[in-house]
Scaffold this active site. Structure first.
Site, PDB file in Angstrom:
ATOM      1  NE  ARG A 337       1.279   5.280  -2.688  1.00 10.87           N
ATOM      2  CZ  ARG A 337       0.600   4.652  -3.644  1.00 10.87           C
ATOM      3  NH1 ARG A 337      -0.606   5.085  -3.972  1.00 10.87           N
ATOM      4  NH2 ARG A 337       1.102   3.631  -4.280  1.00 10.87           N
ATOM      5  CD  GLU A 432      -5.439   4.645  -1.842  1.00 14.87           C
ATOM      6  OE1 GLU A 432      -5.246   4.379  -3.037  1.00 14.87           O
ATOM      7  OE2 GLU A 432      -4.538   4.557  -0.984  1.00 14.87           O
ATOM      8  CG  ASP A 456      -6.730   1.373  -4.718  1.00 12.99           C
ATOM      9  OD1 ASP A 456      -7.042   0.248  -5.120  1.00 12.99           O
ATOM     10  OD2 ASP A 456      -5.555   1.699  -4.464  1.00 12.99           O
ATOM     11  NE  ARG A 466      -5.593  -0.655  -9.027  1.00 10.36           N
ATOM     12  CZ  ARG A 466      -4.838   0.248  -8.412  1.00 10.36           C
ATOM     13  NH1 ARG A 466      -5.111   0.599  -7.170  1.00 10.36           N
ATOM     14  NH2 ARG A 466      -3.836   0.829  -9.019  1.00 10.36           N
ATOM     15  CB  CYS A 503      -2.201  10.973  -7.550  1.00 13.57           C
ATOM     16  SG  CYS A 503      -2.770   9.963  -6.183  1.00 13.57           S
TER      17      CYS A 503
HETATM   18  C1  PEP Z   1      -4.862   5.145  -6.727  1.00 14.03           C
HETATM   19  O1  PEP Z   1      -5.366   4.246  -6.050  1.00 14.03           O
HETATM   20  O2  PEP Z   1      -5.509   5.870  -7.494  1.00 14.03           O
HETATM   21  C2  PEP Z   1      -3.409   5.398  -6.670  1.00 14.03           C
HETATM   22  C3  PEP Z   1      -2.878   6.432  -7.270  1.00 14.03           C
HETATM   23  O3  PEP Z   1      -2.656   4.501  -5.999  1.00 14.03           O
HETATM   24  P1  PEP Z   1      -2.188   3.083  -6.583  1.00 14.03           P
HETATM   25  O4  PEP Z   1      -2.558   3.049  -8.037  1.00 14.03           O
HETATM   26  O5  PEP Z   1      -0.728   2.999  -6.357  1.00 14.03           O
HETATM   27  O6  PEP Z   1      -2.977   2.133  -5.767  1.00 14.03           O
HETATM   28 MG    MG Z   2      -4.248   3.274  -4.513  1.00 16.49          MG
END
Ligand code: PEP
Ligand code: MG
Length: 586
Positions: A337, A432, A456, A466, A503
C-alpha cells in the site's frame, strides 16, 4: 500495595516490567523521589504554587463579590483560608522533606490523611467539608503543573512497561522496536487506532482505557500487563507474579500449539476455500507472518518509511526493501500500500499544516494527488521491485472515480518510462470511505482488485473516531450498516470479476471472520498473531451455515442483535471447542 485496575485488552499477551510514565494529564499521582540536595528547591516550588493559588483565588473572589455580592464569595474565602493554614501547609512540607518526594505526592498523602479523618465524622455537614480541602489541594496541584518538564529518558537496561494517556503512531514507532519494552498501558486510546495496530504487530501486550481514579503509581513500580483479560496489576505480590508468569507460559504454549494449523489446507469443513494473509508494518515482520501461516501479505503498510526514520528513504532503498519482502514471500501474493499519511499519522516529511478535522483532511491519496513527487518515487520503486516478482499496488483513501483515474495515469506513465507492461502488476484501491463502498460498481471497472479497510470504513460510516475512547461504544464492526456495505462490495466485485479482500482488523476476530466468509469474502488479511485462531475457526465451520447466518444478520436492526444472533447460531452449528479460546485474540 498490590492494585488491580481493569481496562480493555488491546494487544494479547502478558508483559511484566517496571513502570515508566509518559505525558500524562490524567489524575494519576506519581510518587517521584528526589535527591537530598533538591529538597530546598522543591520546597520553594511548593511555596510558589501556594502563592500562585492564593493569588488566583483572590482575583476570582473579587470578581465574584463584584458581580454576585459578598455572600457568594464566602466559599472562596474558605479556600483561601485553607491555603493559608499553617498546619496544612507545614504538614505537606514535612512530607516533602522526610519522604524526599515531589510536592504532588506529598499533597496526595495529605489528602488521604484528611479523607480518613473526615470519614469518621457523624455529622454530614462536617463530613462534606472534605470537599473544600479537596478543592484547595486540586488548585495546588494545578498550580504545580510543570510546563517545562524535561523529556524523560527511556530506561534501557531493564524490562519496561509504559503508561501514558495515549501515544501517537509517530512516537510509538520509535518505542516498539525497543527490546526491553514489555507492555503498554493507556488511559485513553482506541482499539483500532494505528498505535494499537502497531503494538499488536510487534506483539507487545497492551491494555487501554484503564480507569485512573486516584491510583497511586510511581515510576519504577513493578507492573503486570495482562493483554488477555484486560487488566493491569501494580506492585504484584510474589505469589501474583508467579501466577502471571505461569499464565504467560501457558499462553505461549497455546499459541505454539495453535500455529500447527498452518500445515492444514485453508478450507471450510464442506470444502470452501479461503485465503488468509497478514498485515505487516515493517519488512522484518515477513518471517513472523510466515511462521503464523500467512498465505500472502494482504497489506504491507509503508508509513514506516517516514514514521520510523528521521531521513527520507531514497528510491533505491525503497526498491531494495520491497524486493526483500517479495523475495521472502517467494511468489505468494504481496499487496504493497502506498503511504497513507495524514489523519493521526503525522510526519515531518509532509507539509499538511494544521487541520481542524485531520481525519477528514488531506490524508492518503488526497495528499499525493496535490503533491505527487513522493508517490511517484514510491510507485517507481515498487514497479522496479516487481519486475521479478508480481506485485499488487494498493491506494488508500479513495473517495471518487476521478482519483483512481488520475493515479492510473501516473502509474502508466512511470511503467512506460520503466519499460514495464501494464499486465505485469495489479492495481487496487482500499474501500475505506463509505462513498467508495457505495459506488463500488463504478470503481471496480477501473481496478484489478479491491481491499476493504474496515478500520476506517467503520470510523467514517458510523462517524466514530477510531482512537477516541469516549465514542468507542459506537465503534461496532457488525453494525448492519457496515455489513450492508461489505456485502455490496463483495457482490459488485464478483460481478466485475475482480478479487475482493478485507484488510481491516475486523477479520482478526474469529466470529467476524465467519460472518465475512458468509458475506462472500474469502480473502482476508490481519495481524499475523491472529491468523492461527481465525484459520482454525473457519476450518471448523461450514460455508452453507455461514451464508445462511450472514444473510439473516444483514436484516437485523443493530450490532448487538447481530452479535447475539450470530453467536447463538454459531454455537448451535459449530463445534463447541471452537469457542473455548476465542477471547484470546483481540
Ligand atoms: C483500514 O482502514 O482498515 C486499514 C487497513 O488501514 P489503516 O488501519 O492503516 O488505516
Ligand atoms: Mg485505513
Amino acid at each position: 500495595m498490590t492494585k488491580k485496575i481493569e481496562g480493555i485488552a488491546a494487544s494479547t499477551g502478558i508483559g511484566i516490567g517496571s513502570l515508566f510514565s509518559m505525558k500524562m494529564e490524567t489524575e494519576f499521582i506519581l510518587r517521584e523521589s528526589i535527591p537530598d540536595k533538591q529538597i530546598p528547591k522543591e520546597l520553594k516550588r511548593f511555596d510558589r504554587a501556594v502563592k500562585k493559588s492564593i493569588k488566583e483565588l483572590e482575583a476570582i473572589r473579587q470578581r465574584v463579590e463584584k458581580n454576585r455580592g459578598k455572600a457568594s464569595a464566602i466559599i472562596l474565602d474558605t479556600l483561601i483560608l485553607l491555603l493559608k493554614d499553617k498546619e496544612l501547609i507545614d504538614t505537606i512540607k514535612e512530607i516533602i522533606k522526610e519522604e524526599k518526594v515531589r510536592s504532588e505526592w506529598a499533597i496526595h498523602l495529605v489528602r488521604l490523611k484528611y479523607e480518613r479523618i473526615f470519614e469518621e465524622f457523624d455529622n454530614e455537614y462536617f463530613r462534606d467539608r472534605i470537599n473544600d480541602i479537596n478543592d484547595a489541594l486540586n488548585r495546588l496541584l494545578e498550580s504545580l503543573k510543570r510546563k517545562d518538564v524535561k523529556e524523560k529518558v527511556f530506561p534501557e537496561n531493564k524490562p519496561v512497561v509504559i503508561i501514558a494517556d495515549d501515544i501517537p503512531p509517530s512516537e510509538i514507532a520509535s518505542l516498539i522496536t525497543k527490546e526491553n519494552l514489555k507492555g503498554v498501558i493507556l488511559t485513553k486510546g482506541g482499539l483500532n487506532s494505528h498505535s494499537v495496530i502497531l503494538l499488536k504487530a510487534f506483539e507487545i501486550p497492551a491494555v487501554i482505557n484503564i480507569k485512573a481514579e486516584l491510583s497511586e503509581i510511581y515510576d519504577g513500580a513493578e507492573v503486570i500487563v495482562d493483554g488477555i483479560e484486560g487488566e493491569v496489576i501494580f506492585e504484584p505480590t510474589l505469589a501474583t507474579k508467579k501466577e502471571y508468569l505461569n499464565k504467560k507460559e501457558q499462553y505461549e504454549k497455546y499459541l505454539l500449539e495453535l500455529k500447527s494449523v498452518k500445515e492444514l489446507p485453508s478450507e471450510t469443513m464442506d470444502g470452501y476455500p479461503f485465503r488468509i494473509m497478514a498485515n505487516i508494518e515493517l519488512p522484518e515482520e515477513v518471517e513472523l507472518a510466515l511462521s503464523f501461516g500467512a498465505e500472502g501479505i494482504g497489506l504491507f503498510r509503508t508509513e514506516f518509511l517516514y514514521l520510523f526514520s528521521d531521513k527520507e528513504p531514497t528510491p533505491e532503498e525503497q526498491e531494495k526493501l520491497y524486493t526483500t519482502v517479495l523475495e521472502k514471500m517467494n511468489g505468494k501474493p504481496v499487496v504493497i500500500r502506498t503511504v497513507d499519511i495524514g489523519g493521526e499519522k503525522k510526519s515531518a516529511f509532509f507539509t499538511i499544516g494544521k487541520e481542524d478535522n485531520p481525519a477528514l483532511g488531506l490524508r492518503g491519496i488526497r495528499y499525493f494527488i496535490k503533491n505527487p513527487q513522493i508517490l511517484t518515487e514510491q510507485i517507481r520503486a515498487i514497479l522496479r521491485a516487481g519486475k521479478k516478482h508480481r506485485v499488487k499496488i494498493l491506494f488508500p483513501m479513495i473517495t471518487e472515480v476521478e482519483e483512481i483515474r488520475e493515479i492510473k495515469e501516473i502509474v502508466n506513465k512511470i511503467a512506460k518510462e520503466e519499460n514495464i507492461n501494464r499486465n505485469d502488476y495489479d492495481l487496487g484501491i482500499m474501500v475505506e470511505v463509505p462513498s467508495a463502498a457505495l459506488i463500488i460498481d463504478k470503481l471496480a471497472r477501473e481496478v484489478d482488485f479491491v481491499s476493504i479497510g474496515t478500520n476506517d470504513l467503520i470510523q467514517y460510516t458510523l462517524a466514530v473516531d477510531r482512537g477516541n475512547p469516549s465514542v468507542n461504544y459506537l465503534y461496532k464492526a457488525v453494525n448492519p450498516a457496515i455489513l450492508k456495505l461489505i456485502k455490496n462490495v463483495a457482490d459488485e466485485g464478483r460481478k466485475a470479476g475482480i478479487e475482493v479482500q478485507i484488510c481491516g482488523e475486523m477479520a482478526s476476530n474469529p466470529i467476524f471472520a465467519m460472518i465475512l466468509l458468509g458475506l462472500g469474502i474469502n480473502s482476508i488479511s490481519m495481524s499475523p498473531i491472529a491468523i492461527p485462531l481465525v484459520k482454525r475457526t473457519l476450518r471448523a465451520s461450514c460455508i452453507r451455515n455461514l451464508k445462511k447466518i450472514s444473510k439473516k444478520a444483514l436484516n437485523l436492526s443493530s450490532a448487538d442483535e447481530v452479535k447475539e444472533f450470530v453467536i447463538e447460531s454459531f454455537l448451535k452449528s459449530c463445534p463447541k471447542t471452537l469457542f473455548e479460546n476465542i477471547n484470546l485474540i483481540k
